[in-house]
Write a protein that holds these residues in place. Structure first.
Motif, PDB file in Angstrom:
ATOM      1  N   LEU A 145      10.394 -83.924 138.293  1.00  0.00           N
ATOM      2  CA  LEU A 145      10.446 -81.669 137.911  1.00  0.00           C
ATOM      3  C   LEU A 145      10.557 -80.487 137.633  1.00  0.00           C
ATOM      4  CD1 LEU A 145       6.763 -82.104 140.270  1.00  0.00           C
ATOM      5  CD2 LEU A 145       7.513 -82.458 138.007  1.00  0.00           C
ATOM      6  N   GLY A 146      11.796 -81.076 138.083  1.00  0.00           N
ATOM      7  CA  GLY A 146      13.324 -80.252 137.875  1.00  0.00           C
ATOM      8  C   GLY A 146      13.803 -80.324 137.057  1.00  0.00           C
ATOM      9  N   VAL A 147      14.230 -81.711 136.449  1.00  0.00           N
ATOM     10  CA  VAL A 147      15.188 -82.067 134.788  1.00  0.00           C
ATOM     11  C   VAL A 147      13.477 -81.765 133.437  1.00  0.00           C
ATOM     12  CG1 VAL A 147      15.880 -83.459 133.956  1.00  0.00           C
ATOM     13  CG2 VAL A 147      16.942 -83.155 135.779  1.00  0.00           C
ATOM     14  N   GLY A 148      12.637 -82.406 134.132  1.00  0.00           N
ATOM     15  CA  GLY A 148      11.688 -82.101 133.316  1.00  0.00           C
ATOM     16  C   GLY A 148      11.203 -80.618 132.413  1.00  0.00           C
ATOM     17  N   ILE A 149      10.761 -79.745 133.549  1.00  0.00           N
ATOM     18  CA  ILE A 149      10.902 -78.423 133.235  1.00  0.00           C
ATOM     19  C   ILE A 149      11.730 -77.181 132.941  1.00  0.00           C
ATOM     20  CG2 ILE A 149      10.217 -75.874 134.545  1.00  0.00           C
ATOM     21  CD1 ILE A 149       8.471 -77.830 136.344  1.00  0.00           C
ATOM     22  N   ILE A 167       6.755 -88.506 135.362  1.00  0.00           N
ATOM     23  CA  ILE A 167       6.727 -89.423 135.929  1.00  0.00           C
ATOM     24  C   ILE A 167       6.423 -88.618 137.082  1.00  0.00           C
ATOM     25  CG2 ILE A 167       8.523 -90.634 136.874  1.00  0.00           C
ATOM     26  CD1 ILE A 167       9.238 -91.414 134.033  1.00  0.00           C
ATOM     27  N   GLY A 168       7.175 -87.320 136.755  1.00  0.00           N
ATOM     28  CA  GLY A 168       6.862 -86.189 137.964  1.00  0.00           C
ATOM     29  C   GLY A 168       6.381 -86.009 138.363  1.00  0.00           C
ATOM     30  N   PHE A 169       5.405 -86.032 138.139  1.00  0.00           N
ATOM     31  CA  PHE A 169       3.714 -85.757 138.435  1.00  0.00           C
ATOM     32  C   PHE A 169       3.361 -87.148 139.000  1.00  0.00           C
ATOM     33  CE2 PHE A 169       2.974 -81.733 136.201  1.00  0.00           C
ATOM     34  CZ  PHE A 169       2.104 -81.202 136.742  1.00  0.00           C
ATOM     35  N   TYR A 170       3.212 -88.332 139.369  1.00  0.00           N
ATOM     36  CA  TYR A 170       3.260 -89.354 139.223  1.00  0.00           C
ATOM     37  C   TYR A 170       3.838 -89.328 140.648  1.00  0.00           C
ATOM     38  CZ  TYR A 170       0.092 -91.956 136.031  1.00  0.00           C
ATOM     39  OH  TYR A 170      -0.727 -91.906 136.010  1.00  0.00           O
ATOM     40  N   CYS A 171       4.970 -89.127 140.863  1.00  0.00           N
ATOM     41  CA  CYS A 171       5.834 -89.309 142.143  1.00  0.00           C
ATOM     42  C   CYS A 171       5.389 -88.378 142.955  1.00  0.00           C
ATOM     43  CB  CYS A 171       7.404 -88.901 142.442  1.00  0.00           C
ATOM     44  SG  CYS A 171       8.276 -89.988 141.121  1.00  0.00           S
ATOM     45  N   PHE A 172       4.642 -87.024 142.308  1.00  0.00           N
ATOM     46  CA  PHE A 172       4.610 -85.775 143.409  1.00  0.00           C
ATOM     47  C   PHE A 172       2.999 -86.217 144.272  1.00  0.00           C
ATOM     48  CE2 PHE A 172       1.382 -82.330 143.360  1.00  0.00           C
ATOM     49  CZ  PHE A 172       1.942 -81.240 144.433  1.00  0.00           C
ATOM     50  N   PHE A 173       2.378 -87.198 143.322  1.00  0.00           N
ATOM     51  CA  PHE A 173       0.912 -87.465 143.616  1.00  0.00           C
ATOM     52  C   PHE A 173       1.439 -88.694 144.606  1.00  0.00           C
ATOM     53  CE2 PHE A 173      -1.820 -91.118 143.446  1.00  0.00           C
ATOM     54  CZ  PHE A 173      -3.097 -90.847 143.609  1.00  0.00           C
ATOM     55  N   ALA A 174       2.054 -89.684 144.715  1.00  0.00           N
ATOM     56  CA  ALA A 174       2.591 -90.187 145.968  1.00  0.00           C
ATOM     57  C   ALA A 174       2.572 -89.978 147.076  1.00  0.00           C
ATOM     58  CB  ALA A 174       3.594 -91.237 145.065  1.00  0.00           C
ATOM     59  N   VAL A 175       3.680 -88.453 146.243  1.00  0.00           N
ATOM     60  CA  VAL A 175       3.851 -88.159 147.959  1.00  0.00           C
ATOM     61  C   VAL A 175       3.267 -87.168 149.013  1.00  0.00           C
ATOM     62  CG1 VAL A 175       5.665 -86.123 148.850  1.00  0.00           C
ATOM     63  CG2 VAL A 175       6.582 -87.534 147.117  1.00  0.00           C
ATOM     64  N   SER A 176       1.892 -86.121 147.554  1.00  0.00           N
ATOM     65  CA  SER A 176       1.058 -85.747 148.378  1.00  0.00           C
ATOM     66  C   SER A 176      -0.365 -86.977 148.601  1.00  0.00           C
ATOM     67  CB  SER A 176      -0.305 -85.361 147.204  1.00  0.00           C
ATOM     68  OG  SER A 176       0.970 -84.024 146.485  1.00  0.00           O
ATOM     69  N   LEU A 177       0.060 -87.972 148.379  1.00  0.00           N
ATOM     70  CA  LEU A 177      -1.454 -88.539 149.007  1.00  0.00           C
ATOM     71  C   LEU A 177      -0.588 -89.424 149.871  1.00  0.00           C
ATOM     72  CD1 LEU A 177      -3.876 -90.814 148.600  1.00  0.00           C
ATOM     73  CD2 LEU A 177      -2.648 -91.887 147.476  1.00  0.00           C
ATOM     74  N   MET A 178       0.259 -90.059 150.258  1.00  0.00           N
ATOM     75  CA  MET A 178       1.343 -90.952 151.877  1.00  0.00           C
ATOM     76  C   MET A 178       0.955 -89.528 152.715  1.00  0.00           C
ATOM     77  SD  MET A 178       3.895 -92.530 150.888  1.00  0.00           S
ATOM     78  CE  MET A 178       5.010 -91.804 149.527  1.00  0.00           C
ATOM     79  N   MET A 179       0.821 -88.158 152.361  1.00  0.00           N
ATOM     80  CA  MET A 179       1.438 -87.398 153.128  1.00  0.00           C
ATOM     81  C   MET A 179      -0.339 -87.193 153.759  1.00  0.00           C
ATOM     82  SD  MET A 179       3.746 -84.533 151.994  1.00  0.00           S
ATOM     83  CE  MET A 179       3.731 -83.252 153.261  1.00  0.00           C
ATOM     84  N   ARG A 180      -1.025 -86.939 153.117  1.00  0.00           N
ATOM     85  CA  ARG A 180      -2.453 -86.956 153.180  1.00  0.00           C
ATOM     86  C   ARG A 180      -2.865 -88.319 154.383  1.00  0.00           C
ATOM     87  NH1 ARG A 180      -6.208 -83.525 151.595  1.00  0.00           N
ATOM     88  NH2 ARG A 180      -7.925 -85.130 151.881  1.00  0.00           N
ATOM     89  N   LEU A 181      -2.785 -89.894 153.720  1.00  0.00           N
ATOM     90  CA  LEU A 181      -3.184 -90.981 154.414  1.00  0.00           C
ATOM     91  C   LEU A 181      -2.857 -90.749 155.797  1.00  0.00           C
ATOM     92  CD1 LEU A 181      -4.556 -93.612 154.098  1.00  0.00           C
ATOM     93  CD2 LEU A 181      -2.285 -94.429 153.058  1.00  0.00           C
ATOM     94  N   ARG A 182      -1.295 -90.085 155.726  1.00  0.00           N
ATOM     95  CA  ARG A 182      -0.450 -90.154 157.650  1.00  0.00           C
ATOM     96  C   ARG A 182      -1.748 -89.072 158.519  1.00  0.00           C
ATOM     97  NH1 ARG A 182       4.778 -91.872 157.751  1.00  0.00           N
ATOM     98  NH2 ARG A 182       5.089 -90.546 158.878  1.00  0.00           N
TER      99      ARG A 182
END
Length: 251
Positions: A39-43, A216-231
């Motif tokens: 996300l940093g590089v992409g923005i 790709i950054g959005f997908y990684c961000f989604f994975a982080v958000s999903l795992m945090m909420r799932l945990r």
């Protein structure tokens, strides 16, 4: 003769809330760093180095938020529906938790896609909103997310809520191909897909490469958000389990 297992080992391990909590704890920092990097590089690339569009000028740069959000909103819904189907068929609690965790994330991506699309549409079409087939089907996707979330909130029994939400998610899957192919099936104002696996991108590489990095950054961000909420959901539902008590004590 031993019974043949058609599913991989990790699929059965996902049925264990404890194992799922542990493996997501290991994956979480990896995806967090990847999301931050991409996300940093992409923005920076999209805003500072990508050339302006020859027709739209600099207004096209909102594409770097709009396109990843729209793609992720659809992908998240498909994941939610698949998790719901797994919960219905194999009675996996973790799958139901994953579907529950994914719904608000997908809804927020749908809102972001609609909002950025409206901002992009004003200078391009001269209007904040038109009842275009692509826009209307994306709005329906948001309503489906809200319907799933409403079912979870309306029912006290989590198993009953998961079943109802899973059925709605599976029924709503019919909207995903409508979103994808609406610009081909009907005469719409919306431009065709930016990325196609079978065709070379129409944009120059210095414009589509930062877009790919943002996706790709959005997908990684989604994975982080999903795992945090799932945990968090695993801890909430398994709070009486011995391993959760031991985890709390150890911390």
């Amino acid at each position: 003769m031993p019974e043949k297992k058609w599913m991989p080992r990790w699929f059965y391990q996902l049925a264990s809330p404890k194992w799922c909590y542990q493996i997501t704890g290991k994956l979480l920092p990896i995806f967090a760093w990847l999301a931050l990097l991409c996300l940093g590089v992409g923005i920076v690339w999209a805003l500072a180095f990508a050339p302006p569009d020859y027709q739209q000028g600099n207004s096209f740069r909102i594409m770097y938020l709009h396109v990843p959000a729209a793609i992720l909103a659809q992908s998240c819904y498909m994941l939610m529906a698949i998790a719901g189907a797994i919960g219905l068929i194999w009675k996996m609690k973790v799958a139901d938790m994953a579907a529950f965790a994914a719904a608000p994330i997908g809804a927020s991506m749908a809102v972001l896609a609609l909002a950025t699309g409206a901002i992009w549409g004003k200078p391009t079409w001269g209007s904040w909103w038109v009842w275009d087939a692509r826009l209307t089907s994306m709005l329906i996707l948001l309503f489906l997310y809200l319907g799933v979330m409403a079912l979870y909130a309306a029912m006290e029994n989590p198993n009953t809520a998961a079943k109802a939400a899973s059925i709605l998610s599976l029924v709503g899957l019919v909207n995903i191909p409508i979103i994808k192919y609406s610009v081909e099936w009907w005469n719409t104002l919306h431009q065709p897909a930016t990325f196609k696996l079978t065709e070379k991108p129409a944009m120059p590489v210095e414009m589509w490469l930062p877009l790919l990095i943002m996706v790709i950054g959005f997908y990684c961000f989604f994975a982080v958000s999903l795992m945090m909420r799932l945990r968090n959901e695993i801890l909430r539902r398994e709070k009486r389990a011995s391993w959760v008590r031991e985890l709390i004590v150890s911390q």
